[in-house]
Enzyme design. Structure first.
Site, PDB file in Angstrom:
ATOM      1  N   ILE A   1      58.029  78.480  38.101  1.00  0.00           N
ATOM      2  CA  ILE A   1      57.557  77.601  37.081  1.00  0.00           C
ATOM      3  C   ILE A   1      56.923  76.237  37.628  1.00  0.00           C
ATOM      4  O   ILE A   1      57.144  75.685  38.676  1.00  0.00           O
ATOM      5  CB  ILE A   1      58.484  77.272  36.124  1.00  0.00           C
ATOM      6  CG1 ILE A   1      59.890  76.735  36.616  1.00  0.00           C
ATOM      7  CG2 ILE A   1      58.969  78.665  35.415  1.00  0.00           C
ATOM      8  CD1 ILE A   1      60.953  76.432  35.487  1.00  0.00           C
ATOM      9  N   GLU A   2      55.937  75.811  36.722  1.00  0.00           N
ATOM     10  CA  GLU A   2      55.219  74.741  37.310  1.00  0.00           C
ATOM     11  C   GLU A   2      56.010  73.444  37.612  1.00  0.00           C
ATOM     12  O   GLU A   2      55.441  72.548  38.309  1.00  0.00           O
ATOM     13  CB  GLU A   2      53.804  74.343  36.366  1.00  0.00           C
ATOM     14  CG  GLU A   2      54.399  73.833  35.000  1.00  0.00           C
ATOM     15  CD  GLU A   2      53.044  73.756  34.302  1.00  0.00           C
ATOM     16  OE1 GLU A   2      52.550  72.616  33.920  1.00  0.00           O
ATOM     17  OE2 GLU A   2      52.449  74.638  33.773  1.00  0.00           O
ATOM     18  N   GLN A   3      57.004  73.179  37.012  1.00  0.00           N
ATOM     19  CA  GLN A   3      57.982  71.948  37.069  1.00  0.00           C
ATOM     20  C   GLN A   3      58.779  72.062  38.517  1.00  0.00           C
ATOM     21  O   GLN A   3      59.177  70.912  39.061  1.00  0.00           O
ATOM     22  CB  GLN A   3      58.853  71.985  36.109  1.00  0.00           C
ATOM     23  CG  GLN A   3      58.288  71.388  34.656  1.00  0.00           C
ATOM     24  CD  GLN A   3      57.492  72.563  33.910  1.00  0.00           C
ATOM     25  OE1 GLN A   3      57.633  73.716  34.364  1.00  0.00           O
ATOM     26  NE2 GLN A   3      57.100  72.241  33.000  1.00  0.00           N
ATOM     27  N   GLY A   4      58.607  73.350  39.113  1.00  0.00           N
ATOM     28  CA  GLY A   4      59.057  73.160  40.669  1.00  0.00           C
ATOM     29  C   GLY A   4      60.192  74.446  40.620  1.00  0.00           C
ATOM     30  O   GLY A   4      60.436  74.652  41.906  1.00  0.00           O
TER      31      GLY A   4
ATOM     32  N   SER B   1      56.551  69.340  42.247  1.00  0.00           N
ATOM     33  CA  SER B   1      55.500  70.047  41.494  1.00  0.00           C
ATOM     34  C   SER B   1      54.344  70.090  42.266  1.00  0.00           C
ATOM     35  O   SER B   1      53.546  70.902  42.006  1.00  0.00           O
ATOM     36  CB  SER B   1      55.427  69.320  40.068  1.00  0.00           C
ATOM     37  OG  SER B   1      56.476  69.515  39.310  1.00  0.00           O
TER      38      SER B   1
END
Length: 530
Positions: A328-331, A355
Site C-alpha cells: 500500500i502507498e503509505q508504505g 512512502s
C-alpha cells in the site's frame, strides 16, 4: 547543548508570512495535528502567519477527530495548497473548511499525484529544477486537461507543463522549494534524532526535512515523548537530528484515524488471523470474491480503498493468506491491510518502507497487480476516482492513484455498475430490488484519474468487476466478458450503460459458487515471473 524542545505555540510563531510549509501526514496517520492547531490559533490571535503555501504529499486530517489542514484553512492564513488528497467527510456533514475555500475559489488549490509531490521534494533537496515524468499523461494532471487544478484560481497559475524531451512527450513539474517542514515521529532524543516505533508508517518526513534543510529553512518535529541523547539505536533513527531544528511534544497524538494506538499497526505484535473480521455475505462480498479469482500466488498486489479492500479478508477466510503480498502507498508491505478509518495501515506487515520509495516502486510498475475502485468508467475505458461535482467534499482527490496506475501491469477496478442500486441474493441468483439512479458508465468521465487510451497503448491488462458483469478493456473499447446469474444482458447491462458496450463472442457466466454463503474453495494458480 541547547534544548530543541519548544511548545507548539512557539513553533507556530517561527513561521513567517508567505512561507511554503510542507506537512508529513496521511489523513490522521502521522498527522502533526497539535502543531497545525497552534498555527491556526496563532493566526487567530495575531493575524500571522499569513498567505502560506501548504504542501501535503498525501493528506492532513480526517474530519473524524483530527482536523489537520482544517486548522489552517482560514482566509488570509492559507494562500495556496498543493495536496495529493484532501480530507473528506460524510455527505450528511458540514463540508470541511478546506473544501469551502476550494469551492469558493478563495485560494488556488491543486491535486498533484502523491508520488510526484514526493519527487518534487527530492528534487528540491538536490537543487534540481523539477520532476520530468510520464506519470499523469492524459489524466487530470496533464495541463491539456486540468493540469492538477481544482478550481479557476489554480487554472490561472499552472504548476505543470508538457515537455518534449528527446522526441518524447513528458510532464514537467517545477520544484516548489519549502521553507518549513512539519513532521511527526514517536520519540525524539535531546539532539533531535527521531524514531517511529509507534507509527503506522514512516511516510515521507526524511525527504521533506532534507528539502527544507538543504534550502535553509526550519524543520519542526512533533513527537509523543523525549529520551536522553545516546539511547537510540542508530538503525532505528529514521530522521537524524542534524535535520531537525525544533521538537514539539504532544503526548496525545493519535496513531491513525480513530485509533489512539494499536501495536500490531506499528509491527510491535502480530495479531492472530482469526482476529480479523470476515465480511458478511452480500453483493459486495461477491464482487470481492470475483476479484480474488484473478490473483496468482506469488504476486505483489497493491490495494486501494473500496470494495477491493475486502479481498485480503476473502483470502484469510479461504485459508490463502500469504499467497499474495499486499503493498500500500503509505508504505506497508505484507500483512493484512486494514479497513474503514484505519485504511492506509496494515497489521502484521512484513516491512514498512518510506512512502517516497514505495511510490518509485509503483511508478515503475514493479508490482504485479493493483486492485482499485471507480466512480465512473467511460467509453475509452478511462476511470474517475477523484472528482464528482455533485459531491465535491466526499471525493478526496486521487492520492497515489495516478502514480499506481501509470505503469501497472494489471489493474482490476471493482465497484457497483450503477450507484444506489439495491440487491438480494436468493438461491445463488442476484435480484435487483431497486435499480440505481446514477449511471457510472458514462460517455466521458468527469475527471480522468486513469487513462484508458494510455493503458491500451502500453498494453496494460485492465478488468472492471461489478455485481452484474465483468468487463475488460480492449483496443476497440470496453467489452463484457462475463455475466452474473440473475442479470439480463440487454436490460441490466447494455441498457444501463450510457455508451455502447461490446460483448465477447465467448461470453461466460460468473461461477455460481460465489453467490452462496459457504467458502468458495479459492485456489490461486502459481505466478511465473520472467
Amino acid at each position: 547543548m541547547a534544548s530543541k524542545v519548544i511548545t507548539a505555540s512557539e513553533a507556530a510563531a517561527l513561521i513567517k508570512d508567505d512561507a511554503v510549509v510542507t506537512v508529513s501526514s496521511a489523513s490522521a496517520l502521522g498527522c502533526p495535528d497539535a502543531t497545525l492547531a497552534a498555527i491556526g490559533a496563532q493566526f487567530d490571535a495575531t493575524g500571522h502567519p499569513k498567505n502560506l503555501t501548504m504542501l501535503h504529499p498525501i493528506a492532513a486530517g480526517d474530519m473524524y477527530g483530527v482536523k489537520g489542514i482544517d486548522h489552517v484553512a482560514k482566509p488570509g492564513l492559507l494562500g495556496r495548497i498543493l495536496a495529493g488528497s484532501y480530507p473528506s467527510g460524510p455527505s450528511t456533514a458540514e463540508p470541511p473548511a478546506i473544501w469551502k475555500m476550494v469551492g469558493d475559489n478563495a485560494i488556488p488549490a491543486y491535486n498533484i499525484p502523491s508520488g510526484i509531490l514526493f519527487d518534487m521534494h527530492r528534487e528540491a533537496a538536490a537543487k534540481r529544477p523539477g520532476v520530468i515524468t510520464k506519470v499523469g499523461l492524459d489524466t487530470f494532471a496533464d495541463p491539456r486537461r486540468h493540469g492538477c487544478a481544482m478550481n479557476a484560481a489554480a487554472e490561472a497559475a499552472p504548476v505543470v507543463e508538457v515537455l518534449d524531451f528527446r522526441g518524447e512527450e513528458w510532464l514537467f513539474f517545477p520544484c516548489i522549494v519549502p521553507d518549513v517542514a512539519i513532521i511527526r515521529a514517536t520519540t525524539a532524543d535531546e539532539r533531535g534524532n527521531l524514531t517511529f516505533e509507534h507509527e503506522g508508517a514512516y511516510l515521507g518526513p526524511l525527504d521533506q526535512a532534507m528539502a527544507v534543510r538543504n534550502n535553509g529553512g526550519i524543520v519542526i518535529a512533533q513527537v509523543k515523548r523525549l529520551t536522553r541523547a545516546g539511547t537510540m539505536k542508530p538503525l532505528a533513527v529514521h530522521v537524524p537530528g542534524i535535520l531537525v531544528d525544533h521538537v514539539v511534544v504532544a503526548p496525545d497524538q493519535w496513531q491513525t484515524c480513530q485509533t489512539a494506538y494499536e501495536p500490531a499497526i506499528s509491527g510491535e505484535i502480530s495479531r492472530p488471523l482469526e482476529s480479523f473480521d470476515i465480511p458478511a455475505f452480500d453483493i459486495a462480498k461477491v464482487i470481492a470474491r470475483r476479484v480474488a479469482l484473478e490473483l496468482k500466488a506469488g504476486w505483489a498486489v497493491n490495494i486501494g480503498f473500496g470494495i477491493s479492500a475486502n479481498v485480503p479478508r476473502i483470502l484469510i477466510e479461504e485459508g490463502r493468506h500469504g499467497d499474495v503480498t499486499w503493498v500500500i502507498e503509505q508504505g506497508a508491505v505484507g500483512g493484512v491491510p486494514l479497513l474503514d478509518f484505519q485504511f492506509g495501515c496494515a497489521s502484521n506487515a512484513e516491512a514498512i518502507v518510506p512512502s517516497p520509495q514505495q511510490f518509485v516502486y509503483f511508478q515503475g510498475g514493479g508490482f504485479d497487480c493493483s486492485l482499485l475502485s471507480f466512480l465512473q468508467i467511460d467509453a475509452s475505458g478511462s476511470v474517475n476516482v477523484s472528482r464528482l461535482s455533485a459531491r465535491p467534499h466526499v471525493t478526496a482527490g486521487a492520492g497515489g492513484f495516478v502514480d499506481i496506475t501509470a505503469r501497472a501491469k494489471r489493474i482490476i477496478f471493482s465497484g457497483y455498475f450503477n450507484a444506489g442500486a439495491k440487491f438480494a441474493i436468493e438461491n445463488g441468483t442476484v435480484e435487483i430490488v431497486k435499480e440505481g439512479k446514477v449511471k457510472k458508465l458514462v460517455p466521458e468521465v468527469e475527471h480522468v484519474s486513469f487513462s484508458g487510451r494510455r493503458a491500451v497503448a502500453q498494453g496494460q491488462e485492465i478488468l472492471y468487476v461489478t455485481e452484474r458483469c465483468v468487463m475488460r478493456l480492449t483496443p476497440a473499447g470496453v467489452e463484457v466478458i462475463e455475466i452474473a446469474p440473475g442479470f439480463d444482458l440487454e436490460r441490466d447491462i447494455l441498457g444501463q450503460a450510457e455508451f455502447p458496450l461490446r460483448v465477447a463472442n465467448d461470453l461466460k457466466r460468473t461461477p455460481d459458487r460465489l453467490y452462496h454463503p459457504a467458502k468458495i474453495g479459492l485456489a490461486l494458480e502459481e505466478a511465473h515471473h520472467g
